[in-house]
Write a protein that holds these residues in place. Structure first.
Motif, short mmCIF file in Angstrom:
data_model
loop_
_atom_site.label_atom_id
_atom_site.label_comp_id
_atom_site.label_asym_id
_atom_site.label_seq_id
_atom_site.Cartn_x
_atom_site.Cartn_y
_atom_site.Cartn_z
N UNK A 1 33.62 73.66 38.45
CA UNK A 1 33.22 74.48 39.61
C UNK A 1 31.85 75.12 39.37
N UNK A 2 31.61 75.58 38.13
CA UNK A 2 30.31 76.17 37.81
C UNK A 2 29.20 75.14 37.96
N UNK A 3 29.41 73.94 37.42
CA UNK A 3 28.40 72.88 37.51
C UNK A 3 28.17 72.47 38.96
N UNK B 1 25.96 75.13 40.51
CA UNK B 1 24.59 75.07 39.97
C UNK B 1 23.84 73.84 40.47
N UNK B 2 24.58 72.76 40.74
CA UNK B 2 23.93 71.50 41.12
C UNK B 2 23.79 71.32 42.62
N UNK B 3 24.75 71.83 43.41
CA UNK B 3 24.74 71.55 44.85
C UNK B 3 24.85 72.80 45.71
N UNK C 1 32.49 62.58 37.30
CA UNK C 1 31.21 62.79 36.63
C UNK C 1 31.17 64.14 35.92
N UNK C 2 31.59 65.19 36.63
CA UNK C 2 31.60 66.53 36.01
C UNK C 2 32.59 66.59 34.86
N UNK C 3 33.71 65.89 35.00
CA UNK C 3 34.69 65.86 33.94
C UNK C 3 34.15 65.18 32.68
N UNK C 4 33.37 64.10 32.87
CA UNK C 4 32.81 63.40 31.71
C UNK C 4 31.75 64.26 31.02
#
Length: 331
Positions: free
Chosen positions: A288-290, A293-295, A247-250
């Motif tokens: 890693x940043x996302x 920030x998300x979890x 998901x993060x990759x997309x």
């Protein structure tokens, strides 16, 4: 139990201390300095009271101007304290007035913090609801967040008002000295220095670096957050999204495909790496940043948390639907 139904911790009970029975240690005089600075230095010579008044006065001005404790000019602040002190008659009444404001604002802050937590939980709970419901929940959370930020400044301002109390006690001490009552003057100066201690707390090196870190890169972080949110709002989960890493990759790919978003990503990366080459790829650093920030703990962007949770739930539903689809028979 409090009105909100939560258990409040009982305040510990302490017996009053007696100075006559408190353990002491042996002390000796320090060498006497050639010049009297108005500060008690443990030497045989006690400070001259005029030097003590001057030193305290200059400390008050230093705190005001260097630490920027009050937005008004020093002369204006002093005049305001004088006017209020004449209305209240003495420094103790001034202190009681200010302390009441501090307690009242602090209680408002606690209540608002509770409301903010409830709004946060509700905003997360409506991740699968329609757009109008999610927008209303976020608007409510944002309004409470703004009120909390505003009240935080009020609470801090009230604490900083301790400088005014220090001025009030200094004035009362000077009046006592002018009336030849130096014993009372010393007691007033003790109170003045107590309130000076509240305002005169130098930042540690860690605190200074922490504050600087929060300010540095804010523009780059906000721009990347906006790009992520823009992609999330139009993102549709399909069977190719197998897990959170995919998901993060997309999301990274979609940001790369948009020139404006790609520019925000590059600017953020330049700030984060300080322009130096690193072993991790740009996509890995973004992922890693996302994830943080998300979890992670204390997420800086609530909307990213909400959007990520919504996509994560869609991903789980897509997997369930895929498993329920009948397989084609061979032949």
């Amino acid at each position: 139990m409090s009105e909100r139904g939560t258990r409040t911790a009982a305040r510990p009970f302490y017996l009053p201390l007696k100075s006559s029975s408190q353990k002491l240690a042996t002390t000796t005089y320090a060498p006497t300095w050639p010049r009297d600075t108005g500060r008690y230095d443990s030497s045989e010579r006690l400070p001259d009271i005029e030097a003590l008044f001057d030193r305290t006065l200059n400390q008050i001005r230093h705190i005001h101007e260097v630490r920027q404790r009050n937005p008004n000019a020093f002369d204006q602040l002093w005049e305001r304290v004088c006017q209020r002190l004449e209305e209240l008659n003495n420094a103790s009444a001034y202190a009681h007035w200010k302390q009441h404001d501090i307690i009242e604002n602090s209680q408002k802050y606690v209540d608002l913090d509770t409301e903010l937590g409830e709004a946060w939980e509700y905003m997360l709970s409506v991740g699968e609801a329609d757009s109008e419901t999610r927008t209303a929940a976020h608007r409510k959370f944002s309004e409470l967040q703004a009120k909390r930020a505003e009240l935080t400044a009020v609470v801090k301002g009230a604490i900083d008002d301790a400088l005014e109390v220090a001025i009030a006690y200094w004035i009362e001490a000077r009046n006592a000295h002018n009336n030849q009552d130096n014993f009372r003057a010393f007691h007033c100066l003790i109170e003045s220095h107590f309130f000076l201690g509240i305002t005169y707390s130098p930042k540690t090196d860690y605190e200074a670096k922490s504050d600087a870190g929060k300010k540095a890169g804010k523009k780059e972080r906000d721009a990347l957050a906006d790009a992520i949110l823009d992609v999330m709002n139009t993102f549709i989960v399909d069977k190719s999204i197998r897990d959170e890493e995919t998901l993060r990759g997309k999301i990274f790919e979609l940001i790369q495909d948009n020139p404006g978003h790609r520019e925000a990503l590059v600017a953020f990366n330049e700030w984060a790496t300080k322009g130096k080459s690193t072993e991790n790829s740009l996509s890995d650093r973004f992922s890693e940043t996302l994830r943080k920030w998300a979890t992670g703990k204390n997420p800086p962007y609530p909307l990213i948390v909400t959007g990520y949770k919504r996509l994560h739930q869609q991903m789980r539903l897509e997997r369930l639907n895929t498993n329920k689809r009948p397989r084609k028979a061979n032949g």
